[in-house]
Design a protein around this motif. Structure first.
Motif, PDB file in Angstrom:
ATOM      1  N   ARG A 153     -73.276  23.876   6.119  1.00  0.00           N
ATOM      2  CA  ARG A 153     -71.944  24.411   5.808  1.00  0.00           C
ATOM      3  C   ARG A 153     -71.737  24.499   4.302  1.00  0.00           C
ATOM      4  O   ARG A 153     -71.207  25.486   3.793  1.00  0.00           O
ATOM      5  CB  ARG A 153     -70.880  23.531   6.455  1.00  0.00           C
ATOM      6  CG  ARG A 153     -69.481  24.035   6.226  1.00  0.00           C
ATOM      7  CD  ARG A 153     -68.491  23.162   6.989  1.00  0.00           C
ATOM      8  NE  ARG A 153     -67.185  23.412   6.468  1.00  0.00           N
ATOM      9  CZ  ARG A 153     -66.559  22.659   5.571  1.00  0.00           C
ATOM     10  NH1 ARG A 153     -67.121  21.569   5.132  1.00  0.00           N
ATOM     11  NH2 ARG A 153     -65.378  22.969   5.131  1.00  0.00           N
ATOM     12  N   GLU A 154     -72.177  23.499   3.594  1.00  0.00           N
ATOM     13  CA  GLU A 154     -72.053  23.492   2.136  1.00  0.00           C
ATOM     14  C   GLU A 154     -72.837  24.656   1.519  1.00  0.00           C
ATOM     15  O   GLU A 154     -72.362  25.309   0.584  1.00  0.00           O
ATOM     16  CB  GLU A 154     -72.546  22.159   1.569  1.00  0.00           C
ATOM     17  CG  GLU A 154     -72.305  21.989   0.097  1.00  0.00           C
ATOM     18  CD  GLU A 154     -70.836  21.960  -0.279  1.00  0.00           C
ATOM     19  OE1 GLU A 154     -70.522  22.393  -1.397  1.00  0.00           O
ATOM     20  OE2 GLU A 154     -70.011  21.516   0.532  1.00  0.00           O
ATOM     21  N   GLN A 155     -74.011  24.935   2.056  1.00  0.00           N
ATOM     22  CA  GLN A 155     -74.799  26.078   1.571  1.00  0.00           C
ATOM     23  C   GLN A 155     -74.046  27.388   1.799  1.00  0.00           C
ATOM     24  O   GLN A 155     -74.027  28.256   0.920  1.00  0.00           O
ATOM     25  CB  GLN A 155     -76.149  26.135   2.287  1.00  0.00           C
ATOM     26  CG  GLN A 155     -77.098  25.049   1.879  1.00  0.00           C
ATOM     27  CD  GLN A 155     -78.339  25.042   2.756  1.00  0.00           C
ATOM     28  OE1 GLN A 155     -78.367  25.606   3.846  1.00  0.00           O
ATOM     29  NE2 GLN A 155     -79.377  24.362   2.271  1.00  0.00           N
ATOM     30  N   ARG A 156     -73.436  27.528   2.955  1.00  0.00           N
ATOM     31  CA  ARG A 156     -72.674  28.752   3.251  1.00  0.00           C
ATOM     32  C   ARG A 156     -71.487  28.888   2.307  1.00  0.00           C
ATOM     33  O   ARG A 156     -71.150  29.984   1.876  1.00  0.00           O
ATOM     34  CB  ARG A 156     -72.182  28.761   4.700  1.00  0.00           C
ATOM     35  CG  ARG A 156     -73.231  28.745   5.767  1.00  0.00           C
ATOM     36  CD  ARG A 156     -74.282  29.827   5.586  1.00  0.00           C
ATOM     37  NE  ARG A 156     -75.304  29.778   6.590  1.00  0.00           N
ATOM     38  CZ  ARG A 156     -76.436  29.078   6.503  1.00  0.00           C
ATOM     39  NH1 ARG A 156     -76.671  28.349   5.462  1.00  0.00           N
ATOM     40  NH2 ARG A 156     -77.326  29.118   7.462  1.00  0.00           N
ATOM     41  N   ILE A 157     -70.854  27.765   1.989  1.00  0.00           N
ATOM     42  CA  ILE A 157     -69.713  27.798   1.079  1.00  0.00           C
ATOM     43  C   ILE A 157     -70.165  28.252  -0.307  1.00  0.00           C
ATOM     44  O   ILE A 157     -69.489  29.066  -0.947  1.00  0.00           O
ATOM     45  CB  ILE A 157     -69.014  26.416   1.031  1.00  0.00           C
ATOM     46  CG1 ILE A 157     -68.299  26.167   2.362  1.00  0.00           C
ATOM     47  CG2 ILE A 157     -68.047  26.321  -0.140  1.00  0.00           C
ATOM     48  CD1 ILE A 157     -67.757  24.766   2.528  1.00  0.00           C
ATOM     49  N   GLU A 158     -71.305  27.755  -0.763  1.00  0.00           N
ATOM     50  CA  GLU A 158     -71.828  28.193  -2.059  1.00  0.00           C
ATOM     51  C   GLU A 158     -72.127  29.691  -2.050  1.00  0.00           C
ATOM     52  O   GLU A 158     -71.835  30.397  -3.024  1.00  0.00           O
ATOM     53  CB  GLU A 158     -73.078  27.393  -2.416  1.00  0.00           C
ATOM     54  CG  GLU A 158     -72.778  25.951  -2.778  1.00  0.00           C
ATOM     55  CD  GLU A 158     -74.024  25.112  -2.963  1.00  0.00           C
ATOM     56  OE1 GLU A 158     -75.138  25.668  -3.021  1.00  0.00           O
ATOM     57  OE2 GLU A 158     -73.876  23.879  -3.052  1.00  0.00           O
ATOM     58  N   GLU A 159     -72.711  30.165  -0.959  1.00  0.00           N
ATOM     59  CA  GLU A 159     -73.008  31.593  -0.838  1.00  0.00           C
ATOM     60  C   GLU A 159     -71.729  32.427  -0.889  1.00  0.00           C
ATOM     61  O   GLU A 159     -71.668  33.445  -1.575  1.00  0.00           O
ATOM     62  CB  GLU A 159     -73.746  31.877   0.475  1.00  0.00           C
ATOM     63  CG  GLU A 159     -75.147  31.350   0.527  1.00  0.00           C
ATOM     64  CD  GLU A 159     -75.773  31.483   1.911  1.00  0.00           C
ATOM     65  OE1 GLU A 159     -75.114  31.992   2.847  1.00  0.00           O
ATOM     66  OE2 GLU A 159     -76.930  31.062   2.065  1.00  0.00           O
ATOM     67  N   ILE A 160     -70.713  31.976  -0.168  1.00  0.00           N
ATOM     68  CA  ILE A 160     -69.479  32.754  -0.098  1.00  0.00           C
ATOM     69  C   ILE A 160     -68.813  32.837  -1.459  1.00  0.00           C
ATOM     70  O   ILE A 160     -68.251  33.872  -1.821  1.00  0.00           O
ATOM     71  CB  ILE A 160     -68.503  32.212   0.984  1.00  0.00           C
ATOM     72  CG1 ILE A 160     -67.415  33.235   1.313  1.00  0.00           C
ATOM     73  CG2 ILE A 160     -67.835  30.956   0.563  1.00  0.00           C
ATOM     74  CD1 ILE A 160     -67.873  34.360   2.132  1.00  0.00           C
ATOM     75  N   PHE A 161     -68.887  31.772  -2.256  1.00  0.00           N
ATOM     76  CA  PHE A 161     -68.293  31.829  -3.585  1.00  0.00           C
ATOM     77  C   PHE A 161     -69.005  32.843  -4.471  1.00  0.00           C
ATOM     78  O   PHE A 161     -68.373  33.539  -5.262  1.00  0.00           O
ATOM     79  CB  PHE A 161     -68.256  30.446  -4.237  1.00  0.00           C
ATOM     80  CG  PHE A 161     -67.093  29.624  -3.771  1.00  0.00           C
ATOM     81  CD1 PHE A 161     -65.786  30.023  -4.010  1.00  0.00           C
ATOM     82  CD2 PHE A 161     -67.291  28.450  -3.070  1.00  0.00           C
ATOM     83  CE1 PHE A 161     -64.707  29.288  -3.567  1.00  0.00           C
ATOM     84  CE2 PHE A 161     -66.224  27.695  -2.624  1.00  0.00           C
ATOM     85  CZ  PHE A 161     -64.931  28.119  -2.873  1.00  0.00           C
ATOM     86  N   GLU A 162     -70.316  32.957  -4.325  1.00  0.00           N
ATOM     87  CA  GLU A 162     -71.049  33.978  -5.066  1.00  0.00           C
ATOM     88  C   GLU A 162     -70.572  35.375  -4.657  1.00  0.00           C
ATOM     89  O   GLU A 162     -70.342  36.235  -5.511  1.00  0.00           O
ATOM     90  CB  GLU A 162     -72.551  33.854  -4.816  1.00  0.00           C
ATOM     91  CG  GLU A 162     -73.180  32.649  -5.459  1.00  0.00           C
ATOM     92  CD  GLU A 162     -74.664  32.535  -5.139  1.00  0.00           C
ATOM     93  OE1 GLU A 162     -75.279  33.557  -4.754  1.00  0.00           O
ATOM     94  OE2 GLU A 162     -75.199  31.432  -5.270  1.00  0.00           O
ATOM     95  N   PHE A 163     -70.417  35.581  -3.371  1.00  0.00           N
ATOM     96  CA  PHE A 163     -69.972  36.883  -2.877  1.00  0.00           C
ATOM     97  C   PHE A 163     -68.537  37.181  -3.310  1.00  0.00           C
ATOM     98  O   PHE A 163     -68.207  38.315  -3.664  1.00  0.00           O
ATOM     99  CB  PHE A 163     -70.085  36.967  -1.355  1.00  0.00           C
ATOM    100  CG  PHE A 163     -71.502  36.867  -0.851  1.00  0.00           C
ATOM    101  CD1 PHE A 163     -72.565  37.436  -1.547  1.00  0.00           C
ATOM    102  CD2 PHE A 163     -71.784  36.199   0.322  1.00  0.00           C
ATOM    103  CE1 PHE A 163     -73.862  37.337  -1.083  1.00  0.00           C
ATOM    104  CE2 PHE A 163     -73.086  36.100   0.795  1.00  0.00           C
ATOM    105  CZ  PHE A 163     -74.126  36.660   0.089  1.00  0.00           C
ATOM    106  N   LEU A 164     -67.687  36.167  -3.285  1.00  0.00           N
ATOM    107  CA  LEU A 164     -66.298  36.365  -3.714  1.00  0.00           C
ATOM    108  C   LEU A 164     -66.227  36.693  -5.208  1.00  0.00           C
ATOM    109  O   LEU A 164     -65.410  37.529  -5.616  1.00  0.00           O
ATOM    110  CB  LEU A 164     -65.454  35.133  -3.396  1.00  0.00           C
ATOM    111  CG  LEU A 164     -65.166  34.887  -1.914  1.00  0.00           C
ATOM    112  CD1 LEU A 164     -64.516  33.532  -1.713  1.00  0.00           C
ATOM    113  CD2 LEU A 164     -64.324  36.000  -1.320  1.00  0.00           C
ATOM    114  N   ASN A 165     -67.068  36.069  -5.994  1.00  0.00           N
ATOM    115  CA  ASN A 165     -67.114  36.408  -7.420  1.00  0.00           C
ATOM    116  C   ASN A 165     -67.568  37.851  -7.627  1.00  0.00           C
ATOM    117  O   ASN A 165     -67.049  38.555  -8.492  1.00  0.00           O
ATOM    118  CB  ASN A 165     -68.033  35.450  -8.176  1.00  0.00           C
ATOM    119  CG  ASN A 165     -67.411  34.087  -8.368  1.00  0.00           C
ATOM    120  OD1 ASN A 165     -66.195  33.954  -8.405  1.00  0.00           O
ATOM    121  ND2 ASN A 165     -68.243  33.065  -8.475  1.00  0.00           N
ATOM    122  N   GLU A 166     -68.507  38.280  -6.827  1.00  0.00           N
ATOM    123  CA  GLU A 166     -68.965  39.676  -6.902  1.00  0.00           C
ATOM    124  C   GLU A 166     -67.833  40.627  -6.510  1.00  0.00           C
ATOM    125  O   GLU A 166     -67.625  41.662  -7.134  1.00  0.00           O
ATOM    126  CB  GLU A 166     -70.174  39.867  -5.977  1.00  0.00           C
ATOM    127  CG  GLU A 166     -70.840  41.202  -6.088  1.00  0.00           C
ATOM    128  CD  GLU A 166     -71.598  41.396  -7.389  1.00  0.00           C
ATOM    129  OE1 GLU A 166     -71.871  42.562  -7.721  1.00  0.00           O
ATOM    130  OE2 GLU A 166     -71.914  40.410  -8.062  1.00  0.00           O
TER     131      GLU A 166
END
Length: 121
Positions: free
Chosen positions: A47-60
């Motif tokens: 879940r933590e990995q997915r959260i990190e991924e989503i923050f990258e996508f949200l920044n994009e």
């Protein structure tokens, strides 16, 4: 950061990841309630990995917000999902606290019992 074929692809990926985070959060809640704690760290890590991924996508997404049709609507929907996740996280935290409190009380009872047994010997 990888490039996307379209803003639509990025938005779709964000919502897919958000749903995955929500599903994992619900699964974690279920595991906590059923006291199935053996594999809990693995799911928390995933879940933590997915959260990190989503923050990258949200920044994009923030970078291209002026190019994205319906950006305010997308932002609102993201906030709704994140609020659901945060609410469940709060419940999970409360459930863990309650279980830890029960464990602590049980350990205290065992220590007292042991002290009494040692005294009686």
């Amino acid at each position: 950061m990888r490039r996307f074929n379209s803003n639509t692809q990025l938005v779709q990926l964000i919502f897919d990841k958000l749903r995955e985070i929500l599903d994992l959060t619900l699964l974690i809640r279920e595991m906590i309630l059923k006291e199935e704690l053996a594999t809990l760290p693995d799911y928390l890590s995933r879940r933590e990995q997915r959260i990190e991924e989503i923050f990258e996508f949200l920044n994009e997404l923030k970078k291209i917000n002026s190019e994205t049709v319906g950006f305010q609507q997308i932002q609102s929907e993201i906030k709704v999902i994140l609020d659901k996740v945060l609410k469940i996280d709060a419940e999970n935290t409360d459930n863990i606290r309650e279980k830890m409190k029960k464990i602590s009380e049980e350990l205290n009872r065992l220590v007292e019992r042991r002290k009494i047994l040692n005294y009686l010997r």
